[in-house]
Design an enzyme around this catalytic site. Structure first.
Site, PDB file in Angstrom:
ATOM      1  N   GLU A  39      82.888 -22.720  55.385  1.00 57.94           N
ATOM      2  CA  GLU A  39      83.722 -23.641  56.025  1.00 57.94           C
ATOM      3  C   GLU A  39      85.332 -22.658  55.812  1.00 57.94           C
ATOM      4  O   GLU A  39      85.709 -22.006  54.902  1.00 57.94           O
ATOM      5  CB  GLU A  39      83.960 -24.710  55.089  1.00 57.94           C
ATOM      6  N   HIS A  40      85.736 -23.008  57.428  1.00 61.87           N
ATOM      7  CA  HIS A  40      87.238 -22.281  57.145  1.00 61.87           C
ATOM      8  C   HIS A  40      87.432 -21.058  57.055  1.00 61.87           C
ATOM      9  O   HIS A  40      88.604 -20.690  56.776  1.00 61.87           O
ATOM     10  CB  HIS A  40      88.337 -23.088  56.874  1.00 61.87           C
ATOM     11  N   SER A 136      80.289 -31.712  68.439  1.00 58.49           N
ATOM     12  CA  SER A 136      79.065 -31.929  69.924  1.00 58.49           C
ATOM     13  C   SER A 136      80.691 -31.708  71.414  1.00 58.49           C
ATOM     14  O   SER A 136      80.238 -31.882  72.149  1.00 58.49           O
ATOM     15  CB  SER A 136      78.927 -33.691  70.286  1.00 58.49           C
ATOM     16  N   ASP A 180      81.812 -22.660  65.984  1.00 58.85           N
ATOM     17  CA  ASP A 180      80.547 -23.651  67.026  1.00 58.85           C
ATOM     18  C   ASP A 180      80.144 -22.599  68.317  1.00 58.85           C
ATOM     19  O   ASP A 180      79.022 -23.421  68.609  1.00 58.85           O
ATOM     20  CB  ASP A 180      81.586 -24.813  67.667  1.00 58.85           C
ATOM     21  N   LYS A 225      88.804 -34.696  66.158  1.00 65.63           N
ATOM     22  CA  LYS A 225      89.280 -33.749  66.478  1.00 65.63           C
ATOM     23  C   LYS A 225      90.676 -34.165  67.730  1.00 65.63           C
ATOM     24  O   LYS A 225      90.658 -32.956  68.046  1.00 65.63           O
ATOM     25  CB  LYS A 225      88.767 -32.509  67.383  1.00 65.63           C
TER      26      LYS A 225
HETATM   27  C1  GLA Z   1      85.959 -26.714  62.750  1.00 62.86           C
HETATM   28  C2  GLA Z   1      85.796 -25.763  64.011  1.00 62.86           C
HETATM   29  C3  GLA Z   1      84.866 -24.326  63.550  1.00 62.86           C
HETATM   30  C4  GLA Z   1      85.657 -23.976  62.490  1.00 62.86           C
HETATM   31  C5  GLA Z   1      85.090 -25.660  61.280  1.00 62.86           C
HETATM   32  C6  GLA Z   1      84.972 -25.013  59.708  1.00 62.86           C
HETATM   33  O1  GLA Z   1      83.694 -26.731  63.277  1.00 62.86           O
HETATM   34  O2  GLA Z   1      85.616 -25.929  65.293  1.00 62.86           O
HETATM   35  O3  GLA Z   1      86.084 -23.569  64.148  1.00 62.86           O
HETATM   36  O4  GLA Z   1      86.891 -24.057  61.966  1.00 62.86           O
HETATM   37  O5  GLA Z   1      85.733 -26.366  61.977  1.00 62.86           O
HETATM   38  O6  GLA Z   1      84.612 -24.253  58.707  1.00 62.86           O
END
Ligand code: GLA
Length: 445
Positions: A39-40, A136, A180, A225
């Site tokens: 994650e991140h 999404s 994603d 977002k």
């Molecule tokens: C969102 C962003 C991804 C990634 C995740 C965290 O989904 O779009 O690029 O950074 O957060 O892992």
């Protein structure tokens, strides 16, 4: 819930014809995702391990003879939008779904040239819950790009399109990475996808569905977002860049500034993640610091640091030690998790998910009270691993559950979290997801 059924495709084609007075020429099915671990890490150039899920954004489209773009959604929460293809189209309000479509246009114009991208009509349908951290919006951007390419007779290789879509999505103002879009385009059925960046590389790993299931639990708190979640996300991106600048200084790196922590780590094969974390911990207090404090404690030049600030206010504070500790340790967990997945070591995989969650909560500070309640309930219910997935600040937790225990697990979560929750009724909130294929394009709908 895999590819849209013929009935659903037919209904979508009929709705398109009713709205635009001609049949659609193309149907694209773009999946959402869960991130199993990592994650991140993506915008730090470090690996991730997501899987595409059997929930999709479906886009049907047909070309137009002019430069107009029309956009409609079968979900009434997303009102119709219209814009002209011009160098700087007027943006919709912050958070508006039309901006994600304009992001697709922006990316394609970049790749094909403004003249090659013609107007088109689009109709969107979806089974990925919006704002739930299941990507999404990326599925909408990717699905729109693929549909647009198909109606215009253009082609872009999927790997290139994944990178293009990731850059394009930053148009909405979130400095997100490329996970994603890559998993949406490049996933393979039955597999999780290890993704490495700069350059983009993918490696599918079979998920062994007879052993375990991935169960999604929605915290029922929307992770939009836009607004506060976007600011918090972008602040994390800046904190990681600042940590990279400080480490370069501490390592007396003479090369040009690294683009991200991953590049710096790649340059310094002599330093393990633990060494880099240790250097930062010795140089800086772990509390949030102003730019002046970071410069004074580490000896890094303020001007050099300020270049990493992006749009952040100069008097803001940044928690460099905690953020870098999460990112560098998380990347190491991805390596171990990919190996555990390949060998079916579910106990280890679950333990790594738990450790990832703790790091996301304590060092990256992206969990919420609701996600914590969900994760605690999931562990009591016997989940092998439980963690938030995606950007955080709301959205979903994912749980690794032995296949034979899934029904009992879901009943436990219903009883301990959803039964008394006012937002739970009428919304699917605790469901198994299956590792699915990347986006699919059909020329005849
Ligand atoms: C969102 C962003 C991804 C990634 C995740 C965290 O989904 O779009 O690029 O950074 O957060 O892992």
């Amino acid at each position: 819930m895999s590819a849209p059924s013929p009935e659903r495709r037919g209904a979508l084609a009929d709705a398109f014809a009713a709205r635009y007075q001609r049949p659609p020429a193309v149907l694209v099915r773009a999946p959402g995702r869960v991130n199993l671990i990592g994650e991140h890490t993506d915008y730090n150039g470090l690996p991730v391990l997501p899987m595409a899920i059997d929930r999709h954004i479906t886009v049907v489209a047909a070309a137009r003879a002019d430069r107009c773009v029309q956009l409609a959604n079968r979900d009434a929460r997303y009102p119709p939008r219209r814009y002209e293809l011009q160098p700087e189209p007027e943006r919709f309000a912050a958070g508006d779904w039309g901006n994600y479509h304009q992001a697709a246009a922006y990316g394609l114009r970049d790749a094909l040239g403004a003249a090659a991208l013609g107007g088109a009509d689009f109709l969107v349908d979806g089974t990925v819950p919006p704002g739930a951290g299941l990507a999404s919006s990326s599925a909408l951007v990717v699905g729109s790009m693929l549909a647009w390419l198909a109606v215009g007779g253009h082609a872009i290789a999927r790997g290139d399109l994944a990178e293009l879509a990731a850059r394009a999505e930053r148009y909405v103002g979130t400095q997100s990475g490329g996970m994603d879009q890559a998993v949406c385009l490049l996933a393979q059925p039955g597999c999780a996808l290890r993704i490495d960046f700069d350059p983009l590389r993918v490696h599918p790993i079979a998920m062994r569905p007879d052993d375990v299931a991935v169960v999604v639990c929605d915290s029922l708190v929307t992770a939009e977002k836009s607004g506060a979640a976007r600011t918090a996300y972008n602040t994390r991106v800046i904190e990681c860049r600042l940590a990279c600048r400080v480490l370069e200084h501490l390592l007396a790196e003479a090369a040009a500034p690294a683009s991200h922590l991953g590049q710096l780590q790649g340059r310094r094969a002599d330093c393990h993640a633990g060494d880099l974390i240790g250097m930062l911990e010795s140089a800086l207090p772990s509390r949030p610091l102003t730019l002046d404090e970071i410069a004074a404690s580490s000896g890094a030049r303020r001007r050099h640091l300020a270049a990493a600030l992006g749009g952040a206010k100069p008097d803001a504070t940044f928690a460099l030690v905690k953020r870098a500790r999460h990112v560098l340790s998380e990347a190491a967990r991805v390596e171990r998790a990919a190996a555990a997945l390949a060998s079916g070591d579910w106990a280890l995989f679950g333990a790594l998910m738990d450790a990832s969650h703790a790091s996301c909560r304590d060092d990256y500070e992206i969990s919420t009270a609701e996600i914590e309640t969900l994760v605690a309930a999931a562990k009591t219910a016997g989940a092998l691993g439980a963690r938030l997935t995606g950007a955080g600040f709301g959205g979903c937790a994912i749980n690794l559950v032995r296949r034979a225990d899934v029904d009992r697990f879901q009943r436990h979560m219903e009883h301990h979290f959803y039964r008394a929750h006012p937002a739970a009724s009428g919304r699917e909130h605790c469901f198994v997801v299956h590792p699915s294929a990347g986006a699919e394009v059909r020329k005849t709908v």
